[in-house]
Design a protein around this motif. Sequence first.
Motif, short mmCIF file in Angstrom:
data_model
loop_
_atom_site.label_atom_id
_atom_site.label_comp_id
_atom_site.label_asym_id
_atom_site.label_seq_id
_atom_site.Cartn_x
_atom_site.Cartn_y
_atom_site.Cartn_z
N ALA A 4 24.66 74.85 -67.95
CA ALA A 4 24.55 73.90 -69.06
C ALA A 4 24.45 72.47 -68.57
O ALA A 4 23.59 71.70 -69.02
CB ALA A 4 25.75 74.06 -69.99
N GLY A 5 25.33 72.09 -67.64
CA GLY A 5 25.32 70.72 -67.14
C GLY A 5 24.02 70.33 -66.48
O GLY A 5 23.37 69.34 -66.87
N PRO A 6 23.56 71.10 -65.46
CA PRO A 6 22.29 70.76 -64.80
C PRO A 6 21.10 70.75 -65.75
O PRO A 6 20.22 69.89 -65.63
CB PRO A 6 22.15 71.86 -63.74
CG PRO A 6 23.55 72.30 -63.46
CD PRO A 6 24.26 72.19 -64.76
N MET A 7 21.05 71.70 -66.69
CA MET A 7 19.91 71.75 -67.60
C MET A 7 19.89 70.56 -68.56
O MET A 7 18.84 70.02 -68.87
CB MET A 7 19.93 73.06 -68.38
CG MET A 7 19.57 74.28 -67.56
SD MET A 7 17.91 74.21 -66.84
CE MET A 7 18.28 73.72 -65.15
N ASN A 8 21.07 70.17 -69.02
CA ASN A 8 21.14 68.98 -69.88
C ASN A 8 20.75 67.73 -69.12
O ASN A 8 20.10 66.83 -69.66
CB ASN A 8 22.54 68.84 -70.48
CG ASN A 8 22.77 69.78 -71.65
OD1 ASN A 8 21.87 70.02 -72.43
ND2 ASN A 8 23.97 70.34 -71.74
N LYS A 9 21.15 67.65 -67.86
CA LYS A 9 20.75 66.51 -67.02
C LYS A 9 19.24 66.51 -66.83
O LYS A 9 18.60 65.45 -66.87
CB LYS A 9 21.46 66.58 -65.67
CG LYS A 9 22.94 66.23 -65.72
CD LYS A 9 23.55 66.28 -64.33
CE LYS A 9 25.05 65.93 -64.38
NZ LYS A 9 25.67 66.00 -63.03
N LEU A 10 18.66 67.70 -66.62
CA LEU A 10 17.21 67.78 -66.46
C LEU A 10 16.50 67.33 -67.73
O LEU A 10 15.52 66.59 -67.67
CB LEU A 10 16.82 69.22 -66.12
CG LEU A 10 15.32 69.49 -65.97
CD1 LEU A 10 14.75 68.69 -64.80
CD2 LEU A 10 15.05 70.98 -65.77
N ALA A 11 17.01 67.77 -68.87
CA ALA A 11 16.37 67.39 -70.15
C ALA A 11 16.44 65.89 -70.38
O ALA A 11 15.57 65.32 -71.04
CB ALA A 11 17.04 68.13 -71.30
N ASN A 12 17.48 65.24 -69.85
CA ASN A 12 17.67 63.80 -70.06
C ASN A 12 17.21 62.96 -68.86
O ASN A 12 17.47 61.76 -68.82
CB ASN A 12 19.14 63.51 -70.36
CG ASN A 12 19.55 64.03 -71.73
OD1 ASN A 12 18.87 63.80 -72.71
ND2 ASN A 12 20.65 64.77 -71.78
N GLN A 13 16.58 63.61 -67.87
CA GLN A 13 16.07 62.85 -66.73
C GLN A 13 15.06 61.82 -67.24
O GLN A 13 14.17 62.15 -68.02
CB GLN A 13 15.41 63.82 -65.73
CG GLN A 13 15.27 63.27 -64.33
CD GLN A 13 14.02 62.41 -64.16
OE1 GLN A 13 13.05 62.56 -64.88
NE2 GLN A 13 14.07 61.46 -63.23
N ARG A 14 15.19 60.59 -66.80
CA ARG A 14 14.47 59.49 -67.45
C ARG A 14 12.95 59.67 -67.42
O ARG A 14 12.26 59.35 -68.40
CB ARG A 14 14.88 58.15 -66.85
CG ARG A 14 14.42 57.88 -65.44
CD ARG A 14 14.69 56.44 -65.03
NE ARG A 14 16.12 56.23 -64.76
CZ ARG A 14 16.85 55.35 -65.44
NH1 ARG A 14 16.31 54.64 -66.42
NH2 ARG A 14 18.12 55.18 -65.13
N HIS A 15 12.39 60.18 -66.33
CA HIS A 15 10.94 60.32 -66.26
C HIS A 15 10.44 61.43 -67.19
O HIS A 15 9.44 61.26 -67.90
CB HIS A 15 10.50 60.59 -64.82
CG HIS A 15 10.81 59.47 -63.87
ND1 HIS A 15 11.98 59.41 -63.15
CD2 HIS A 15 10.11 58.35 -63.57
CE1 HIS A 15 11.98 58.31 -62.42
NE2 HIS A 15 10.86 57.64 -62.66
N LEU A 16 11.16 62.56 -67.20
CA LEU A 16 10.78 63.64 -68.11
C LEU A 16 10.97 63.22 -69.56
O LEU A 16 10.14 63.56 -70.43
CB LEU A 16 11.61 64.88 -67.81
CG LEU A 16 11.30 65.64 -66.51
CD1 LEU A 16 12.23 66.83 -66.35
CD2 LEU A 16 9.85 66.10 -66.48
N ARG A 17 12.03 62.49 -69.82
CA ARG A 17 12.26 62.02 -71.19
C ARG A 17 11.17 61.05 -71.63
O ARG A 17 10.71 61.08 -72.78
CB ARG A 17 13.64 61.37 -71.30
CG ARG A 17 14.04 61.06 -72.74
CD ARG A 17 15.48 60.60 -72.84
NE ARG A 17 15.67 59.29 -72.23
CZ ARG A 17 16.41 59.07 -71.15
NH1 ARG A 17 17.04 60.07 -70.57
NH2 ARG A 17 16.54 57.86 -70.65
#
Length: 441
Positions: free
Chosen positions: A13-26
């Motif tokens: 959950a933690g890593p995936m949420n971080k990935l979803a909120n990664q600034r470039h992807l966001r």
Amino acid sequence: MDTLVRIMDEKLAGPMNKLANQRHLRAVRDGIVATLPLIIVGSFFLILGNPPLPKDWGVYKFLVENAPKIVLPFRMTMAIMTLYATFGIGYSLAESYDLDGLSGGILATAAFLLTFTPVNVPAVAALVKDGVLTAEAAANLTLPVAGFVLPIANLGGGGMFVGIVTAIIAIEIFRFTDRSGFKISMPPQVPASVSRSFEVLVPTAIVVTLIGGITYWLGFDWHGFIATLVKPLLSATDSLPSVIIQVLLVTVFWSFGIHGVSIVGSVARPIWLQLLDANQAALDAGKALPHISPEPFFQWFIWIGGSGATIGLAIAMAFFAKSAYAKSLGKTAFVPAVFNINEPVIFGAPIVLNPILMIPFILTPVVLAIIAWFATSLGFVARVYTVAPWTLPGPIGAYIATGGDIGAVILNIVLIIVSFLIYFPFFKIYDNKLYIEEQEN
């Protein structure tokens, strides 16, 4: 099951949420999503130019005869969507760094346009070559001898990856010059708008020199290079195994409370848009549509009622529940589910971390994907080529996305029935459990 839930929650959950909120992807997600109104509205003009009407109707003949003018709004919106998306990506990424968003959007757009080499061609000859006018008709027109043109295909979905890369490069240069102090700073008395313009002079000079130098002096073909890299990915994405993998990723993430569409869509949406753009270009050229699974395919044949194809569960809860809780939730959630809003079901039932309902939540979209993929690949259903508003009821959205194919409507209804049949036995187990608990209390 409890052990699996705990491991997924702790490790994933933690890593995936971080990935979803990664600034470039966001930033990529926000920039592309911001273009959706243009994509949706522009796509409707493409439908008007290729009307799903009987050919002997007068309105059909009128629309076809005037198709070159009717589709012009499409060419200025959906057909050049990367131009708009690049501005949005630059704006969002700049703001994430606390930089001026407007300057970032303009800088990113300039970087993208610098990957094109304008070609000076005789305007009349170009028209004749493209078959728009006969030589005799062209000779009677007053047109400039020559004009600069850009390849419009790469301003659309075909240039999406180049737009993403150059936007990120431009904003990272902007950030570097700002953080290092390598910029022109004006006195406080200077108006803020003027001051910002001068602050962006240095990063603009660097971006124009760097991107322009690579394109014009080194002769680097950005679009050809990226297309070569992405081509295998596009082919793989359109396959049934790829569709199933994407579906599984979305539903498994959602099952543990992670917004699966945000994570998968951040990576897949540029590819989905390229597939959609290729279908639209083929339709405009009168050719067979090449791709099965642009994003509307997922929307209208897999995510019916929302992620997990929960329309079947909403129907079961609304009309077949025995427990007071499920019956009440069904009445509340049914109407939103018709319009593809299923958060009330996902978090109300709940489906998240619910071992009974997680199984059909993951299984149902996979079954729907297999049925829809084969129905489309075998020609029983037309391929999607336009974006309909995602809040439309399923059959209507499927009809619009395929340009008026009745087969798509029938398939959508069949898939809703399949969704209900898969969810129902699991729903009854869960509903009986709730009913017993209510009786005991």
